[in-house]
Design a protein around this motif. Sequence first.
Motif, PDB file in Angstrom:
ATOM      1  N   VAL A 149      42.408  31.692  63.930  1.00  0.00           N
ATOM      2  CA  VAL A 149      41.908  31.309  65.246  1.00  0.00           C
ATOM      3  C   VAL A 149      42.980  31.092  66.303  1.00  0.00           C
ATOM      4  O   VAL A 149      42.659  30.748  67.441  1.00  0.00           O
ATOM      5  CB  VAL A 149      41.067  30.008  65.149  1.00  0.00           C
ATOM      6  CG1 VAL A 149      39.781  30.252  64.382  1.00  0.00           C
ATOM      7  CG2 VAL A 149      41.869  28.865  64.528  1.00  0.00           C
ATOM      8  N   SER A 150      44.251  31.262  65.961  1.00  0.00           N
ATOM      9  CA  SER A 150      45.254  30.963  66.979  1.00  0.00           C
ATOM     10  C   SER A 150      46.356  32.009  66.987  1.00  0.00           C
ATOM     11  O   SER A 150      46.092  33.183  66.767  1.00  0.00           O
ATOM     12  CB  SER A 150      45.808  29.546  66.784  1.00  0.00           C
ATOM     13  OG  SER A 150      46.341  29.388  65.484  1.00  0.00           O
ATOM     14  N   GLU A 151      47.584  31.580  67.233  1.00  0.00           N
ATOM     15  CA  GLU A 151      48.675  32.516  67.467  1.00  0.00           C
ATOM     16  C   GLU A 151      48.989  33.379  66.246  1.00  0.00           C
ATOM     17  O   GLU A 151      48.713  33.002  65.108  1.00  0.00           O
ATOM     18  CB  GLU A 151      49.940  31.738  67.859  1.00  0.00           C
ATOM     19  CG  GLU A 151      49.783  30.834  69.066  1.00  0.00           C
ATOM     20  CD  GLU A 151      49.766  31.578  70.382  1.00  0.00           C
ATOM     21  OE1 GLU A 151      49.967  32.816  70.375  1.00  0.00           O
ATOM     22  OE2 GLU A 151      49.552  30.936  71.423  1.00  0.00           O
ATOM     23  N   ALA A 152      49.603  34.547  66.498  1.00  0.00           N
ATOM     24  CA  ALA A 152      50.069  35.397  65.403  1.00  0.00           C
ATOM     25  C   ALA A 152      51.327  34.806  64.780  1.00  0.00           C
ATOM     26  O   ALA A 152      51.469  34.770  63.553  1.00  0.00           O
ATOM     27  CB  ALA A 152      50.334  36.808  65.915  1.00  0.00           C
ATOM     28  N   ASP A 153      52.252  34.335  65.637  1.00  0.00           N
ATOM     29  CA  ASP A 153      53.522  33.767  65.187  1.00  0.00           C
ATOM     30  C   ASP A 153      53.379  32.259  65.048  1.00  0.00           C
ATOM     31  O   ASP A 153      53.013  31.568  66.007  1.00  0.00           O
ATOM     32  CB  ASP A 153      54.621  34.107  66.199  1.00  0.00           C
ATOM     33  CG  ASP A 153      56.032  33.814  65.696  1.00  0.00           C
ATOM     34  OD1 ASP A 153      56.190  32.901  64.860  1.00  0.00           O
ATOM     35  OD2 ASP A 153      56.967  34.496  66.150  1.00  0.00           O
ATOM     36  N   CYS A 154      53.675  31.734  63.866  1.00  0.00           N
ATOM     37  CA  CYS A 154      53.581  30.284  63.643  1.00  0.00           C
ATOM     38  C   CYS A 154      54.596  29.514  64.483  1.00  0.00           C
ATOM     39  O   CYS A 154      54.480  28.295  64.632  1.00  0.00           O
ATOM     40  CB  CYS A 154      53.798  29.954  62.181  1.00  0.00           C
ATOM     41  SG  CYS A 154      52.630  30.754  61.049  1.00  0.00           S
ATOM     42  N   GLY A 155      55.587  30.227  65.026  1.00  0.00           N
ATOM     43  CA  GLY A 155      56.587  29.596  65.877  1.00  0.00           C
ATOM     44  C   GLY A 155      56.317  29.764  67.357  1.00  0.00           C
ATOM     45  O   GLY A 155      57.172  29.421  68.190  1.00  0.00           O
ATOM     46  N   ALA A 156      55.138  30.264  67.725  1.00  0.00           N
ATOM     47  CA  ALA A 156      54.813  30.463  69.139  1.00  0.00           C
ATOM     48  C   ALA A 156      54.887  29.152  69.894  1.00  0.00           C
ATOM     49  O   ALA A 156      54.531  28.092  69.377  1.00  0.00           O
ATOM     50  CB  ALA A 156      53.424  31.081  69.277  1.00  0.00           C
TER      51      ALA A 156
END
Length: 355
Positions: A212-219
């Motif tokens: 449900v959210s960003e592709a990169d966990c570091g976004a």
Amino acid sequence: MFFKAAVVSIPLLGSAVASPLNQPSFKPSDQKVSPARGPSFIFNETSPTVDLDFHAESVSAYALQETYDASNWFSKFSVQNIADPTHGFVNYVNQATAQSKGLYKTQNNQVYIGVDSKTVLNSNGVGRDSVRLQSNRAYTHGLVIADFAHVPGSNCGSWPAFWMVGPNWPDQGEIDIYEGVHVNTYNQMTLHSSSGCVPVYNQNGGQSGTHVSEADCGAGGGFNGCGVQSNSATSYGTAFNANGGGVYATLWTSSGIKVWYFAARSVPANIKSGNPDPNTWGTPQANFAGCNFDAKFSNMNIIFDITFCGDWAGGVWGSTSCASINPSCNAYVAQQPQSFGDSYWLVNSVKVYSV
């Protein structure tokens, strides 16, 4: 426990449709938000770290490393009397205060971790008394099985979480195992890391939840995270409790991070017997794969907390049905102590196995 760029099922004003939880004005890029999991000074850098990745394939590889329960809980967790890094309307009290007020105790061989549900507060004051705990022991890899008789209820203003985090955030990562806000009943599982961890979700058996959210966990400098929402309407809050409680199991290895949820009546026999075998548990709710997990996640302590409003719950307040009761999240939490009578954890045990 950071502000989430995610979608969670929370009733909107005049609508029962799930709504995006982060609007552009709430993005960390537009509004500076300090690490909700806490800067490095919060963590005890001298606490033992245990690498539990033995690279064994058999069921016997899952050897019990630690049991946290009513018999030893107070000696294995530390109360964190700190300012809330998520800017919540909360006052994390020390252990003596928590115990004297009945917010932190054992009862019937279970551990109770709660909040003040009696005091009417000044909405411009320090916030509602609550308890935040951190395990004294840190881990790198493991199978973490948490057995909950009760979790904090689905209440306007509340933001409870059960999670793991390493020091020097976000470089050593964060795993949010159980988390949500307001009247939600669907759990959200989220990873936060430094940039460059872009998981895939369709490997090694897939997952039942929804990314449900960003592709990169570091976004967003790690603030946004990469989240998966459970597909079970009883996986969080009041619905979880009405369903009899249950178990969250998290498998963290070099190759991935998986999270399962089992209602109490559906807990696998091998978990109950103390011989867990994730290969028999079916499709996990969240299945993060395809990232260099060893480079992004390590040296993690276990955390329990219940905060109110703040960066996530406060940030989305206006888009939920809660705002029709009071236009201010802080004011609602201050003036409605009776709403938080069921805002508590009742823990049977947390067990950590080697992997």
